[in-house]
Design a protein around this motif. Structure first.
Motif, mmCIF file in Angstrom:
data_model
loop_
_atom_site.group_PDB
_atom_site.id
_atom_site.type_symbol
_atom_site.label_atom_id
_atom_site.label_comp_id
_atom_site.label_asym_id
_atom_site.label_seq_id
_atom_site.Cartn_x
_atom_site.Cartn_y
_atom_site.Cartn_z
ATOM 1 N N ASN A 101 39.630 -33.154 -74.792
ATOM 2 C CA ASN A 101 38.195 -32.927 -75.213
ATOM 3 C C ASN A 101 37.967 -34.488 -75.897
ATOM 4 O O ASN A 101 36.854 -35.149 -75.830
ATOM 5 C CB ASN A 101 37.906 -31.954 -76.243
ATOM 6 C CG ASN A 101 37.487 -30.834 -75.226
ATOM 7 O OD1 ASN A 101 37.003 -30.864 -74.126
ATOM 8 N ND2 ASN A 101 38.096 -29.653 -75.683
ATOM 9 N N ASN A 102 38.792 -34.735 -76.823
ATOM 10 C CA ASN A 102 38.477 -36.024 -77.387
ATOM 11 C C ASN A 102 38.481 -37.064 -76.474
ATOM 12 O O ASN A 102 37.840 -38.182 -76.504
ATOM 13 C CB ASN A 102 39.627 -36.254 -78.583
ATOM 14 C CG ASN A 102 39.461 -35.290 -79.726
ATOM 15 O OD1 ASN A 102 38.346 -34.905 -80.053
ATOM 16 N ND2 ASN A 102 40.563 -35.022 -80.653
ATOM 17 N N MET B 256 35.414 -37.058 -74.235
ATOM 18 C CA MET B 256 34.204 -37.489 -74.912
ATOM 19 C C MET B 256 33.975 -39.052 -75.267
ATOM 20 O O MET B 256 33.155 -39.724 -75.256
ATOM 21 C CB MET B 256 34.112 -36.569 -76.269
ATOM 22 C CG MET B 256 33.891 -35.175 -75.970
ATOM 23 S SD MET B 256 33.962 -34.217 -77.639
ATOM 24 C CE MET B 256 32.354 -34.942 -78.421
ATOM 25 N N SER B 257 35.289 -39.535 -75.742
ATOM 26 C CA SER B 257 35.446 -40.961 -75.708
ATOM 27 C C SER B 257 35.080 -41.846 -74.768
ATOM 28 O O SER B 257 34.731 -42.820 -74.804
ATOM 29 C CB SER B 257 36.748 -41.253 -76.475
ATOM 30 O OG SER B 257 38.111 -41.057 -75.536
ATOM 31 N N GLY C 231 32.956 -40.958 -72.470
ATOM 32 C CA GLY C 231 31.485 -40.691 -72.128
ATOM 33 C C GLY C 231 31.418 -39.610 -71.052
ATOM 34 O O GLY C 231 30.280 -39.678 -70.570
ATOM 35 N N ILE D 201 31.895 -36.478 -71.016
ATOM 36 C CA ILE D 201 31.287 -35.170 -71.470
ATOM 37 C C ILE D 201 30.724 -35.553 -72.786
ATOM 38 O O ILE D 201 30.988 -36.492 -73.316
ATOM 39 C CB ILE D 201 32.196 -34.142 -71.619
ATOM 40 C CG1 ILE D 201 33.372 -34.342 -72.569
ATOM 41 C CG2 ILE D 201 32.753 -33.727 -70.454
ATOM 42 C CD1 ILE D 201 34.292 -33.141 -72.893
ATOM 43 N N SER D 202 29.684 -34.729 -73.023
ATOM 44 C CA SER D 202 28.917 -34.889 -74.502
ATOM 45 C C SER D 202 29.503 -34.029 -75.515
ATOM 46 O O SER D 202 29.190 -34.334 -76.712
ATOM 47 C CB SER D 202 27.136 -34.841 -74.163
ATOM 48 O OG SER D 202 26.782 -33.637 -73.569
ATOM 49 N N GLU D 203 29.871 -32.876 -74.890
ATOM 50 C CA GLU D 203 30.234 -31.826 -75.951
ATOM 51 C C GLU D 203 31.496 -31.233 -75.474
ATOM 52 O O GLU D 203 31.890 -31.342 -74.406
ATOM 53 C CB GLU D 203 29.254 -30.599 -76.382
ATOM 54 C CG GLU D 203 28.839 -29.938 -74.878
ATOM 55 C CD GLU D 203 27.754 -28.901 -75.078
ATOM 56 O OE1 GLU D 203 27.581 -27.980 -74.350
ATOM 57 O OE2 GLU D 203 27.174 -28.969 -76.231
#
Length: 317
Positions: free
Chosen positions: A151-152, A155-156, A158, A160-162
């Motif tokens: 997930n990290n 998200m880093s 871009g 996914i946003s959550e």
């Protein structure tokens, strides 16, 4: 000349041939005892599926209930879900998980650098030696919704946003199952195909090169055809284990099935037995489910072997 000595060995009585091969027979005895003790003697417990066994009962002396447990099984609303998941994940192992080790073994064979080839092969089969309790913990940590590496990273970048709740929403489980299964067995299962490729006569490749065959043509007409019997035998065995989806893998990915949010996609016949049979001490019911699972696998094995024997020259029996 003595007539007894003149008789060929193959015409002598079986006990004479047995005595002559005493050293070889000693090597066979341990596997025979193992199969007898752990595979044949426990088959006596099949009768539990047709009885109401309770703790303290003498084996085989419990109350006879016939097919009652099988009727209860089909009436249970959770059974169709377990059967569906078992079939889907079993087919995923066959359709996706079976060809990949073959492709991987062919790719290893095409590598020219021996050092790189050995390094790649070693790295690929190391996950096989990681136990599922340890592997399950690593995977759950890696995909955790809070500060999980996956997930990290997403998200880093871009993407996914959550965070994605991989172990919160059941629709992700089948994907997690097949990916982790491939990660665990890819290199290990490729070993037998690598060994089969090694046995192919190298002069066939040289002759094909002289005839102007391309690399892909040599792979298809020499490599694949050379390991075709091995592929067929292993495919038959894989079909015969369709319903034997990895119990320890699923149990560790679902925290011993305590993660109820994954049960819709993760429940299989073995975990169903664990929860309703062993957990609730319904031992006869668990035996009935296990017997049904075994019968299905046996029918699939015979069917796959019959089809293979009919359409090719390779079969188990």
């Amino acid at each position: 000349m003595n007539d007894t000595l003149a008789v060929p060995l193959r015409k002598k009585p079986w006990y004479i041939r047995l005595l002559r091969q005493w050293d070889l027979q000693l090597l066979v005895i341990p596997p025979i005892l193992y199969i007898l003790v752990f595979n044949y003697i426990p088959m006596y417990g099949i009768i539990m599926a047709f009885q109401e066994f309770r703790l303290g009962d003498t084996m085989g002396m419990s109350e006879w209930v016939g097919l009652q447990h099988f009727r209860d099984l089909w009436a249970d609303p959770n059974f169709p879900r377990a059967m569906r998941n078992n079939i889907v994940m079993g087919l995923m192992r066959i359709v996706i998980g079976f060809p990949l080790p073959i492709i991987f073994a062919i790719m290893l064979n095409e590598l020219r650098s021996i050092k790189f080839k050995k390094t790649t092969q070693t790295i690929s089969y190391l996950p096989h030696f990681i136990s599922w309790p340890a592997a399950g913990l690593l995977i759950i940590t890696f995909l955790h919704v809070d500060n999980g590496t996956m997930n990290n990273m997403l998200m880093s970048m871009g993407i996914i946003s959550e965070p994605i709740g991989f172990f919160i929403r059941s629709e992700y489980f089948w994907g997690i199952f097949i990916v982790t299964h491939i990660w665990k067995v890819l290199g290990w299962e490729a070993i037998i195909f690598v060994a089969a490729i090694t046995g192919i006569d190298q002069e066939l490749y040289e002759a094909a090169s002289i005839d102007g065959a391309s690399r892909l043509q040599k792979i298809w007409y020499i490599t694949v055809q050379g390991i075709k019997p091995t592929i067929i035998i292993l495919f038959i065995l894989t079909i015969g284990s369709l319903m034997s989806t990895s119990f320890d893998q699923i149990m560790n990915l679902t925290n011993m099935m305590s993660n109820t949010m994954l049960r819709e996609r993760a429940e299989i016949l073995q975990t169903y037995v664990f929860r309703t049979g062993i957990g609730q001490r319904r031992f006869s019911f668990a035996s009935a489910v296990g017997l049904l699972n075994t019968v299905i696998n046996f029918i699939l094995l015979l069917s796959a072997n019959w089809i293979s024997r009919k359409w090719s020259e390779t079969s188990l029996f």
